[in-house]
Design an enzyme around this catalytic site. Structure first.
Site, PDB file in Angstrom:
ATOM      1  CG  ASP A 289     -10.270   9.294 111.509  1.00  0.00           C
ATOM      2  OD1 ASP A 289     -11.291   9.579 112.164  1.00  0.00           O
ATOM      3  OD2 ASP A 289      -9.529  10.173 111.026  1.00  0.00           O
TER       4      ASP A 289
HETATM    5  C1  NOJ Z   1     -12.443  12.242 111.719  1.00  0.00           C
HETATM    6  C2  NOJ Z   1     -11.139  12.904 112.016  1.00  0.00           C
HETATM    7  O1  NOJ Z   1     -10.202  12.580 111.008  1.00  0.00           O
HETATM    8  C3  NOJ Z   1     -10.545  12.560 113.364  1.00  0.00           C
HETATM    9  O2  NOJ Z   1      -9.453  13.393 113.608  1.00  0.00           O
HETATM   10  C4  NOJ Z   1     -11.566  12.670 114.450  1.00  0.00           C
HETATM   11  O3  NOJ Z   1     -10.999  12.362 115.685  1.00  0.00           O
HETATM   12  C5  NOJ Z   1     -12.735  11.779 114.127  1.00  0.00           C
HETATM   13  N1  NOJ Z   1     -13.336  12.168 112.864  1.00  0.00           N
HETATM   14  C6  NOJ Z   1     -13.799  11.793 115.210  1.00  0.00           C
HETATM   15  O4  NOJ Z   1     -14.476  12.980 115.218  1.00  0.00           O
END
Ligand code: NOJ
Length: 765
Positions: A289
């Site tokens: 993430d």
């Molecule tokens: C953080 C989030 O937790 C995740 O769900 C997301 O896909 C990513 N950012 C990318 O935007």
């Protein structure tokens, strides 16, 4: 060689031989892919291989703290494997051109985006979609999202989000499918099928299952917080949707921010290799993430080089934004903290995804301006969005059949969401066309034409305090223009409208950003200023319909006691107003069923139907007994149980008929009920099957969902609904984490929700 040793060698050969025989031979297509990638990798430098593992954000939408600059230079130097948050065919085409024309290896890029519940055509938030309980519809919504996103250049979506959550404080509960492993698993698989199809056509894109693992179990519902649970609970209650998505062929998986069993998921070899690849047979690639790797520094796992090596060695393949791989892996290779085999593994998996997408054949496969013109936000897609939204609404209360409303008289439409565009969508509406959404006011007017009058008033802001309101609704997108009047002035205007109206439709609740990432709360009631409005409206004595917007279960005790009709519409998406009008006027009969329990108050959280009994359960029908497992102030009951949802018609369930009271291993029995539509409207009902394992080697939940069928019945019609029950439905992970069914007695329940059920018993022999 000693005899014992000879025996060991012999047995080993036997086993190896056996596994070689059982291993599926490579298809010609796979063999071709492997050769292609091996040839490509043979020409790549270590730097270029590491470059494939780097996923910066384009910076179009910023989440988090990282700031990636000078991306095109990096692309030319082969330091980028993919990009995300970049939107639009022309832009994506231009960036892809840099990769395939100006970098040495000419390797095309992946383009990712959080297409979570639709692209330009926005469907209800996932928590809303999960209340539909019909997998064909769920899959269709994902399919349309893929068609639209792919026409706009996106070839990888960061969805489905399959984190089980039993905590309405957690803002991201809105992004998932609720509290139940069985329902969540069906939805996870349906979404993967919808996005990926066969991964051949130019509208089939990579899914990314997230957030692996246990992200929804953050302590105290506070986002990014620690999780800690037993392995038995992980395997039985939280892992199944991730596994179901993997079984459905998900091409990628995203590591979660939280720790699991004391190790951040991003650095957990147990999660990323032992469970994911070795136990579940996952063949795709793992992405972190956003800044998941450097965040391990704050978790206390070491410096950037250490945590980057930890992630790669754990089995993580791609680094989202963190640039830990890009900045440190070469040094770690020289210092033997990682091996070239690990870098090669990760690089190969990323290249395989690109190959499977067909990017090596046509890097612009997903950039099709003509298709975008035709297929994005098309009338047909919007019609599906309208239908899907209507199916996701949950009717929580309908005293004296106040709903459906007649298309006549005067309707007072009151509340901050009455004439609002941007707050119809909920979190992650990355490509929503705010100016083209159907507001509730517009939807009602379209449905009524000249047959009835709609009067409207704002009635309240979202929150009384402007600073707090900014934090709740306007941080991501400034979507709400605050009404400068005082609460009293706004209520006064609302009451004037109410006075002239025959019925009041109060559009009240949360704004889009009340839930989603980093939107946790400790109070799950409707904000006070809106509640004050509702109280004033209720006092008028006019019938009030509460059309509730929310991204989480709310504590609605007062509303349940005082408002005659409550329709929960979550965040319905692009066609919000039309879908709401469809249901309010009875053109669509509501059929949504809650995928998550609504508690009476936040102090009961976590509250979920599939709980254990404890050694001191309450006696049936009691709500307090001293020295039993309960509270002094509130009963253990939810306000609305899992699976709950009313209809404009009524359904009667007959008794359960079992084909046999004995289930023999390897065989199956059936459980049937007769369902009768006893009301005046045609309607859909979700018939739910639950099972309880009465005695086990570990304690077992009081009930677990094991099947459901959504059936359509005309007014007065009856149907027999039959479920098969086999040994497989009775299996669970025991304390050795073996998936077993234990012989003994079971109860089977069938009903309209997890609380109101018919019951029968059988024995597994
Ligand atoms: C953080 C989030 O937790 C995740 O769900 C997301 O896909 C990513 N950012 C990318 O935007």
């Amino acid at each position: 060689m000693k005899r014992a040793n000879i025996l060991v060698v012999f047995l080993t050969l036997l086993v190896l031989n056996g596994s070689a025989q059982t291993k599926k031979p490579l298809s010609t297509e796979e063999a071709k892919m492997n050769t292609f990638i091996s040839n490509l990798m043979a020409k790549m430098t270590v730097d270029e291989k590491i470059g494939q593992l780097n996923l910066p954000s384009s910076g179009d939408i910023t989440t988090g703290q990282a700031n990636s600059s000078d991306i095109s230079k990096k692309i030319k130097e082969g330091q980028v494997g993919g990009l995300f948050n970049i939107k639009g065919v022309d832009k994506i085409k231009a960036v892809q051109k840099i990769a395939v024309e100006n970098s040495r290896m000419k390797i095309p890029l992946l383009f990712g985006m959080d297409v979570i519940h639709g692209y330009n055509t926005v469907f209800p938030i996932p928590l809303g979609v999960s209340c539909i309980w019909d997998m064909a519809t769920v899959q269709k919504s994902a399919r349309i999202a893929a068609i639209e996103a792919s026409a706009s250049g996106i070839n990888w979506t960061f969805s489905p989000m399959v984190d089980i959550s039993r905590d309405p404080r957690w803002g991201r509960i809105s992004e998932g499918s609720g509290e139940d492993a069985y329902l969540g698993s069906q939805i996870a698989a349906a979404m993967v099928r919808g996005y990926q199809g066969k991964l051949q056509a130019n509208n089939e894109i990579l899914a990314c299952v997230k957030h692996y693992a246990l992200y929804g179990a953050a302590e105290a519902g506070r986002d990014y917080n620690t999780t800690d649970m037993s392995k038995v609970r992980m395997y039985n209650e939280y892992f199944p949707p991730y596994k179901a998505a993997v079984d459905a062929g998900a091409a990628s998986i995203m590591a979660s921010f939280n720790e699991v069993d004391g190790i951040p998921a991003t650095g957990s070899k147990w999660l990323m290799t032992d469970v994911l690849r070795n136990q579940w047979g996952f063949k795709g690639f793992v992405v972190t993430d956003y800044t998941g790797i450097p965040e391990m520094i704050a978790h206390g796992m070491g410096d950037l080089q250490t945590v980057s090596a930890l992630a790669l060695n754990a089995g993580v393949d791609m680094d989202m934004v963190g640039e830990g791989f890009l900045g440190t892996l070469k040094k770690s290779l020289a210092e033997k903290k990682v091996g070239i085999a690990q870098i090669d593994r990760a690089c190969r998996l990323v290249l395989q995804a690109k190959y499977k997408l067909g990017l090596f054949t046509d890097p612009y496969k997903f950039c099709n301006a003509e298709r975008a013109q035709k297929e994005v936000f098309s009338p047909a897609n919007r019609q599906v969005a309208r239908e899907v939204a209507g199916e996701s609404f949950v009717l929580l209360k309908n005293n004296n059949n106040l709903l459906p409303l007649k298309k006549s008289g005067t309707i007072g439409l009151i509340g901050p969401l009455a004439d609002n565009t941007a707050n119809m969508y909920g979190t992650w509406s990355v490509a929503a066309l705010f100016d083209q959404s159907v507001t509730v006011l517009q939807g009602l007017k379209n449905a009524l034409g000249n047959n009835a009058k709609v009067l409207t008033a704002r009635g309240a802001n979202f929150l009384a305090d402007s600073t707090m309101e900014h934090r709740y609704v306007n941080i991501h997108n400034p979507t709400y223009k605050r009404d400068p009047r005082t609460e009293a002035e706004m209520i006064k205007e609302a009451l004037e409208v109410a006075k002239k109206s025959d019925v009041i439709v109060a559009t009240i609740g949360e704004g889009s950003e009340f839930t989603g990432e980093s939107s946790s709360v400790t109070d799950i009631q409707i904000p006070e200023t809106q509640k004050n409005l509702l109280k004033a409206l209720a006092k008028t004595g006019k019938p009030v319909v509460l059309v509730l917007f929310t991204g989480r279960p709310l504590a609605l005790n007062w509303e349940q006691e005082n408002i005659p009709a409550i329709l929960n519409v979550w965040f319905p998406g692009s066609e919000a107003g039309s879908a709401i009008a469809d249901v309010l006027f009875g053109d669509v009969n509501p059929s949504g069923k809650l995928s998550t329990t609504f508690p009476q108050n936040v102090g009961q959280v976590p509250l979920y139907y599939a709980h254990k009994n404890t050694g001191r359960p309450l006696a049936e029908g009691k709500w307090f007994e001293k020295f039993r497992s309960n509270y002094l102030d509130v009963s253990n009951d939810p306000l609305y149980p899992f699976g709950f949802g009313l209809s404009y018609t009524t359904f009667n369930y007959g008794d359960i008929k079992l084909s046999s009271n004995t289930l023999t291993k390897g065989k199956s029995i059936t459980a049937s009920v007769t369902l009768n539509n006893t009301g005046k409207y045609d309607g859909k009902e979700v018939v739910q099957l639950y099972i309880q394992d009465l005695v086990g080697s570990i304690t077992r939940p009081v009930k677990e969902l094991k099947g459901f069928q959504k059936v359509n019945l005309k007014a007065g019609e009856s149907k027999t609904i039959t479920f098969n029950i086999s040994e497989n439905d009775l299996k669970f992970y025991n304390s050795d984490l073996k998936f077993v069914a234990e012989p003994g007695d079971f109860k089977v329940f069938i009903g309209t929700n997890s609380r109101d059920v018919k019951e029968a018993s059988f024995t597994l022999k």
